[in-house]
Scaffold this active site. Structure first.
Site, PDB file in Angstrom:
ATOM      1  CB  SER A  76      -1.063   0.161   1.032  1.00  0.00           C
ATOM      2  OG  SER A  76      -2.021  -0.656   0.680  1.00  0.00           O
ATOM      3  CE  LYS A  79      -4.191   1.114  -1.548  1.00  0.00           C
ATOM      4  NZ  LYS A  79      -4.038  -0.037  -0.603  1.00  0.00           N
ATOM      5  CE1 TYR A 203      -3.832  -0.829  -5.015  1.00  0.00           C
ATOM      6  CE2 TYR A 203      -4.270  -3.124  -5.224  1.00  0.00           C
ATOM      7  CZ  TYR A 203      -4.002  -2.126  -4.397  1.00  0.00           C
ATOM      8  OH  TYR A 203      -3.789  -2.208  -2.938  1.00  0.00           O
ATOM      9  CE1 TYR A 255      -3.424   0.468   4.376  1.00  0.00           C
ATOM     10  CE2 TYR A 255      -2.612  -0.618   6.030  1.00  0.00           C
ATOM     11  CZ  TYR A 255      -2.705  -0.375   4.852  1.00  0.00           C
ATOM     12  OH  TYR A 255      -1.795  -0.939   4.428  1.00  0.00           O
ATOM     13  CB  VAL A 273      -0.481  -5.792   3.793  1.00  0.00           C
ATOM     14  CG1 VAL A 273      -1.736  -5.340   4.396  1.00  0.00           C
ATOM     15  CG2 VAL A 273      -0.271  -6.202   2.188  1.00  0.00           C
TER      16      VAL A 273
END
Ligand code: GLN
Length: 329
Positions: A76, A79, A203, A255, A273
Site C-alpha cells: 500500500s 498508493k 495496481y 487504514y 501489508v
C-alpha cells in the site's frame, strides 16, 4: 562553541540514536512476532521476525539498523507514489474529481460503502478503492505505460532503478478476489478510467515493486521537505502536491488505525501489508537536537496487526517519538 566541541556533540547525538535503535530492535526481536499477511500467499512465507529501520537526515547522514538489507514490496505504500504521479501528470483537481479526501474507519479493502450508496467516489486514495481509481487515471493508455510512469517517479525519488517482484505479483494476481470485486463495483459506478483487468494489473504490479528501508527513508525525507531533495538539491515534486499527500497520509495513511496513529505517533506515514512504514518528520521541531531540519523514516517489520499495520514497526516508531519528544503540533 569550538569546532571540536561541536563535533563531539554531534558524535554524541549520533551515538545515542544508534544505541537507541540497536537496543529497541534487539528487544523487539525477542518478543513474539505475530503473523505476516496471510491473504497474499507469497507474503505468508516471509520471516515474521525481521525488523529494520532507516533514518535519513537532510545532510545525507543515514542511520541503518536491524535487517535493513532485506528487500520487501511496497504494497500500500505504492498508493502514495501513484497518487503523487497522478497529481503531477493530471493535476490534483482532476484527480480529486474522481477520489475524495475523507478517512473511512473501514478496513483498507472494504467494499461496504459501494453497497450502501449508489455512485459514491472512493473515500480517499490511501485505501484500495481510491488507489484502484487512481491507478486507472495514471497517464498512458496501456497498463505498462501507467506502471512505467510511477516506477520512473519512484526511481527518481530514490535515485536508483527498482524492480517488480514477479513472484509476489503472481501470488496476489491469482488471489485478488476482493480487489477484483472492488474494481468491478468501481467500474459499475463509472469510477474507473480503464478496464477492470487493466486497472488491477497496474495496481498489483505497483504494489509488487521492491524496495528497502533506506529507500523509504529517502522518500520520507523528500516528503518532509515538501518535494525537495536536499542531497541532490533538486525539487522533484511540486510542493502543493506533497502537502496534500502528507495530509492524506496523516489522516488516512494507516487504514482504520489512522486516528490512533495520528493521536499517539502524530506523523504523516503510510503502511503496507508487507510490513513497511514510510514516515516523514517535517522540519518544524525548532531546537530539536537531532531533527530540527526534519528527517525521513523507513521501517520494516512484516508481522502485521488486524488492520494491516506492522506490529513491531509501529511500536518502534512509538518509542522513537516518545524518547525523542517528536511533536509536530
Ligand atoms: N496489495 C495489497 C492489497 O491490495 C495492498 C494492501 C495493503 O498494503 N494494505 O490488498
Amino acid at each position: 562553541m569550538g569546532t571540536q566541541q561541536l563535533d563531539n556533540q554531534q558524535l554524541n547525538i549520533d551515538y545515542k540514536v544508534d544505541h537507541f535503535f540497536e537496543e529497541k530492535i534487539a528487544y523487539y526481536k525477542d518478543q513474539p512476532s505475530g503473523e505476516c499477511a496471510q491473504y497474499i500467499p507469497e507474503l505468508k512465507n516471509v520471516n515474521p521476525n525481521y525488523l529494520a529501520c532507516a533514518l535519513l537526515l537532510p545532510d545525507g547522514k543515514i542511520h541503518l539498523h536491524g535487517d535493513y538489507e532485506i528487500p520487501f514490496t511496497l504494497q500500500s505504500i505504492s498508493k502514495v507514489i501513484s497518487f503523487i504521479a497522478a497529481c503531477m501528470y493530471k493535476g490534483p483537481s482532476y484527480v480529486l474529481d474522481w477520489v475524495d479526501v475523507e478517512p473511512t474507519g473501514d478496513p483498507f479493502n472494504s467494499i461496504l460503502r459501494f453497497e450502501l450508496k449508489d455512485k459514491q467516489k472512493p473515500f480517499n486514495p490511501m485505501i484500495n478503492a481510491g488507489a484502484l481509481t487512481v491507478a486507472s487515471l495514471l497517464p498512458g493508455t496501456t497498463p505498462t505505460e501507467k506502471i512505467q510512469g510511477v516506477v520512473h517517479l519512484l526511481s527518481s525519488l530514490i535515485d536508483k532503478n527498482v524492480t517488480i517482484n514477479k513472484k509476489v505479483f503472481e501470488s496476489e494476481w491469482e488471489t485478488a478476489y476482493r480487489n477484483r470485486a472492488l474494481a468491478n463495483f468501481l467500474k459499475e459506478h463509472n469510477l474507473l478510467a480503464s478496464s477492470v483487468e487493466d486497472t488491477l494489473f497496474t495496481y498489483i504490479n505497483l504494489c509488487s515493486v521492491e524496495i528497502n528501508v533506506e529507500d523509504l527513508a529517502k522518500i520520507g525525507l523528500i516528503l518532509s521537505l515538501d518535494g525537495f531533495d536536499p542531497v541532490r538539491q533538486i525539487q522533484i515534486i511540486p510542493a502543493p502536491i506533497v502537502r496534500l499527500t502528507k495530509i492524506l497520509m496523516f489522516t488516512c495513511g494507516m487504514y482504520n488505525s489512522s486516528g490512533k496513529f495520528a493521536a499517539f505517533i502524530g506523523l504523516p506515514a503510510k503502511s503496507g501489508v508487507s510490513g513497511g512504514i514510510l514516515g516523514a518528520v517535517p522540519p518544524s521541531l525548532r531546537h530539536h537536537p537531532l531533527l530540527s531540519d526534519g528527517c525521513g523514516l523507513g521501517i520494516y517489520g512484516p508481522a502485521i496487526d488486524e488492520n494491516g499495520n506492522s506490529i513491531k514497526g509501529t511500536r518502534l516508531l512509538e518509542d522513537f517519538i516518545q524518547v525523542y519528544d517528536i511533536k509536530i503540533f
